[in-house]
Design a protein around this motif. Structure first.
Motif, PDB file in Angstrom:
ATOM      1  N   THR A  39       0.823  -1.206   0.000  1.00 35.35           N
ATOM      2  CA  THR A  39       0.000   0.000   0.000  1.00 35.35           C
ATOM      3  C   THR A  39       0.858   1.256   0.000  1.00 35.35           C
ATOM      4  O   THR A  39       0.620   2.180  -0.778  1.00 35.35           O
ATOM      5  CB  THR A  39      -0.943   0.004   1.221  1.00 35.35           C
ATOM      6  OG1 THR A  39      -1.743  -1.176   1.189  1.00 35.35           O
ATOM      7  CG2 THR A  39      -1.838   1.230   1.219  1.00 35.35           C
ATOM      8  N   GLU A  42       2.748   1.926  -3.248  1.00 36.32           N
ATOM      9  CA  GLU A  42       1.867   2.408  -4.317  1.00 36.32           C
ATOM     10  C   GLU A  42       1.422   3.846  -4.084  1.00 36.32           C
ATOM     11  O   GLU A  42       0.621   4.382  -4.833  1.00 36.32           O
ATOM     12  CB  GLU A  42       0.650   1.502  -4.434  1.00 36.32           C
ATOM     13  CG  GLU A  42       0.982   0.119  -4.958  1.00 36.32           C
ATOM     14  CD  GLU A  42      -0.197  -0.842  -4.910  1.00 36.32           C
ATOM     15  OE1 GLU A  42      -1.256  -0.487  -4.329  1.00 36.32           O
ATOM     16  OE2 GLU A  42      -0.052  -1.951  -5.443  1.00 36.32           O
ATOM     17  N   GLY A  44      -0.072   4.979  -1.197  1.00 38.33           N
ATOM     18  CA  GLY A  44      -1.162   5.080  -0.242  1.00 38.33           C
ATOM     19  C   GLY A  44      -0.649   5.248   1.181  1.00 38.33           C
ATOM     20  O   GLY A  44       0.551   5.407   1.426  1.00 38.33           O
ATOM     21  N   ALA A  45      -1.569   5.213   2.121  1.00 38.38           N
ATOM     22  CA  ALA A  45      -1.232   5.337   3.532  1.00 38.38           C
ATOM     23  C   ALA A  45      -1.990   4.267   4.305  1.00 38.38           C
ATOM     24  O   ALA A  45      -3.073   3.854   3.906  1.00 38.38           O
ATOM     25  CB  ALA A  45      -1.600   6.714   4.056  1.00 38.38           C
ATOM     26  N   LYS A  53       0.105   6.385  11.674  1.00 39.32           N
ATOM     27  CA  LYS A  53      -0.141   6.362  10.241  1.00 39.32           C
ATOM     28  C   LYS A  53       1.198   6.204   9.528  1.00 39.32           C
ATOM     29  O   LYS A  53       2.159   6.907   9.829  1.00 39.32           O
ATOM     30  CB  LYS A  53      -0.810   7.666   9.814  1.00 39.32           C
ATOM     31  CG  LYS A  53      -1.140   7.775   8.355  1.00 39.32           C
ATOM     32  CD  LYS A  53      -1.836   9.104   8.088  1.00 39.32           C
ATOM     33  CE  LYS A  53      -2.182   9.258   6.628  1.00 39.32           C
ATOM     34  NZ  LYS A  53      -2.851  10.544   6.374  1.00 39.32           N
ATOM     35  N   TYR A  55       3.018   6.329   5.808  1.00 39.96           N
ATOM     36  CA  TYR A  55       2.776   6.836   4.464  1.00 39.96           C
ATOM     37  C   TYR A  55       4.100   7.177   3.780  1.00 39.96           C
ATOM     38  O   TYR A  55       5.154   7.212   4.417  1.00 39.96           O
ATOM     39  CB  TYR A  55       1.866   8.069   4.502  1.00 39.96           C
ATOM     40  CG  TYR A  55       2.414   9.215   5.331  1.00 39.96           C
ATOM     41  CD1 TYR A  55       3.080  10.274   4.731  1.00 39.96           C
ATOM     42  CD2 TYR A  55       2.264   9.239   6.713  1.00 39.96           C
ATOM     43  CE1 TYR A  55       3.582  11.310   5.491  1.00 39.96           C
ATOM     44  CE2 TYR A  55       2.756  10.270   7.471  1.00 39.96           C
ATOM     45  CZ  TYR A  55       3.412  11.318   6.854  1.00 39.96           C
ATOM     46  OH  TYR A  55       3.924  12.354   7.602  1.00 39.96           O
TER      47      TYR A  55
END
Length: 95
Positions: A39, A42, A44-45, A53, A55
């Motif tokens: 993720t 690509e 995303g987070a 979080k 990211y």
């Protein structure tokens, strides 16, 4: 750092907390790591409730200094992984 948990210790703790076996806990941990990696790579987070979080952030092209020679060189733009720690975790540590 006083205590650093290894992957084996984390798998054992996860198995104990969920009431499962170590093999299943290890598979879950590997799957979670794979999902987060895919993720974030690509663009995303991933938010882990109560943890933080994870990211990816792009750093712009910039001038940096070579520490051994002092020469200024241009560094191309690149991407770095960032982690923002959740307020709940910060509060539990500072309580």
């Amino acid at each position: 750092m006083a205590n650093q948990m290894t992957k084996a210790q984390l798998v054992a703790a996860l198995a104990e907390a969920t009431g499962g076996d170590k093999k299943a806990a290890g598979a879950m941990l590997d799957a979670l790591t794979g999902i987060i990696t895919q993720t974030v790579s690509e663009g995303g987070a991933v938010t882990l409730p109560g943890v933080g979080k994870i990211y990816c952030r792009e750093r712009p092209e910039r001038m940096v200094r070579n520490p051994s020679t002092g020469e200024q060189i241009k560094k191309e733009s690149d991407k770095v992984v960032k982690v923002t720690v959740a307020k709940a975790l910060k509060d539990s540590i500072n309580a």
